[in-house]
Write a protein that holds these residues in place. Structure first.
Motif, mmCIF file in Angstrom:
data_model
loop_
_atom_site.group_PDB
_atom_site.id
_atom_site.type_symbol
_atom_site.label_atom_id
_atom_site.label_comp_id
_atom_site.label_asym_id
_atom_site.label_seq_id
_atom_site.Cartn_x
_atom_site.Cartn_y
_atom_site.Cartn_z
ATOM 1 N N MET A 116 50.245 23.072 4.203
ATOM 2 C CA MET A 116 48.833 23.423 4.017
ATOM 3 C C MET A 116 48.601 23.807 2.567
ATOM 4 S SD MET A 116 46.555 26.135 6.203
ATOM 5 C CE MET A 116 44.783 26.240 5.989
ATOM 6 N N THR A 117 47.556 23.273 1.958
ATOM 7 C CA THR A 117 47.303 23.484 0.534
ATOM 8 C C THR A 117 46.695 24.861 0.275
ATOM 9 O OG1 THR A 117 45.119 22.484 0.736
ATOM 10 C CG2 THR A 117 46.932 21.033 0.135
ATOM 11 N N SER A 118 46.818 25.276 -0.985
ATOM 12 C CA SER A 118 46.203 26.529 -1.405
ATOM 13 C C SER A 118 44.692 26.392 -1.476
ATOM 14 C CB SER A 118 46.734 26.931 -2.787
ATOM 15 O OG SER A 118 48.071 27.322 -2.725
ATOM 16 N N GLU A 119 44.026 27.546 -1.465
ATOM 17 C CA GLU A 119 42.583 27.581 -1.661
ATOM 18 C C GLU A 119 42.276 28.107 -3.055
ATOM 19 O OE1 GLU A 119 40.581 29.777 1.342
ATOM 20 O OE2 GLU A 119 41.036 28.329 2.930
ATOM 21 N N LEU A 120 41.105 27.731 -3.563
ATOM 22 C CA LEU A 120 40.624 28.288 -4.826
ATOM 23 C C LEU A 120 40.182 29.715 -4.550
ATOM 24 C CD1 LEU A 120 39.784 28.166 -7.764
ATOM 25 C CD2 LEU A 120 37.672 27.015 -7.070
ATOM 26 N N GLU A 121 41.062 30.663 -4.885
ATOM 27 C CA GLU A 121 40.804 32.070 -4.613
ATOM 28 C C GLU A 121 39.798 32.650 -5.599
ATOM 29 O OE1 GLU A 121 41.197 36.253 -3.715
ATOM 30 O OE2 GLU A 121 41.479 34.426 -2.534
#
Length: 237
Positions: free
Chosen positions: A1-6
């Protein structure tokens, strides 16, 4: 699962002042520390302000394009920004262009886009994070964030979250030569059950590199995209 733009992180000589400016312009709620603007309904990312002693000397690689529903709303936003400490600047825009170019109290450029801009019609108040960059870097970030390309013509690219909200755009060549560390960068957050190292390895496979900006022993990993723009991969939340 990819990271999110935090978060989008601003380097700031006076972080508290800059946070107050952007909170006032964007109408954002501020976190308890006063240095983080919480996400709005139409953008899923925070805006953080981090201290730096470095002075701004060159145009930023990235700037906000803020939208307007009417000329009156555009003028109201301009007036609010000027009252909060912004100023008009000339970056070579033509007299016939209807957008207004301003700078915040530390010189970070941003644009107030005129109403009727079709490209930003399906976005929020922050219509776009408009970036100087190559087609390659647009493809990289599309894969890194798992955001689809919504524009890919003449080496200009743009991506947008499947949930909507702000677009991220890259203007294609010529790309300005990079001098020093960018004042704005992305913070990426792996999911709570994710693996930071696995995410770093995935981003390296996509074209990112490890870099050292003097961060020392920290919980986040500092990287650069294919154009050399810094970003951070945080520890899982």
């Amino acid at each position: 699962m990819t990271s999110e733009l935090e978060a989008l992180c601003f380097d700031a000589n006076d972080p508290l002042r800059l946070a107050r400016f952007w909170a006032g312009v964007l109408g954002r709620e501020v976190a308890d520390d006063g240095l983080v603007l919480l996400p709005s309904d139409d953008t899923g990312f925070r805006i953080r302000f981090a201290p730096t002693h470095e002075q701004k000397t060159v145009p930023n690689q990235m700037h906000f394009d803020l939208t307007s529903a009417s000329l009156e709303e555009q003028q109201e936003t301009v007036a609010r920004a000027l009252e909060l400490g912004g100023r008009h600047i000339d970056i070579g825009q033509l007299p016939e262009e209807l957008h207004v170019v301003l700078a915040d109290p530390e010189g970070n450029e941003f644009c107030l886009i005129e109403p009727g801009n079709n490209f930003l019609a399906d976005t929020g108040f922050i219509g776009a994070l408009s970036s100087d960059g190559s087609q390659e870097v647009g493809y990289f970030w599309s894969k890194a964030l798992d955001w689809p390309l919504v524009w890919d013509q003449d080496q200009e690219t743009a991506i947008q979250s499947p949930r909507g909200g702000s677009k991220i755009t890259w203007g294609g060549p010529p790309v300005r030569a990079k001098t020093g560390k960018n004042r704005l960068h992305f913070d990426l957050a792996p999911p709570a059950d994710g693996d930071q190292q696995a995410e770093v390895d995935r981003l390296v496979a996509l074209g990112a590199t490890h870099i050292d900006i003097g961060q020392g022993d920290v919980s986040w990993v500092v990287m650069a995209d294919p154009d050399g723009n810094e970003f951070c991969v945080l520890a899982p939340r």
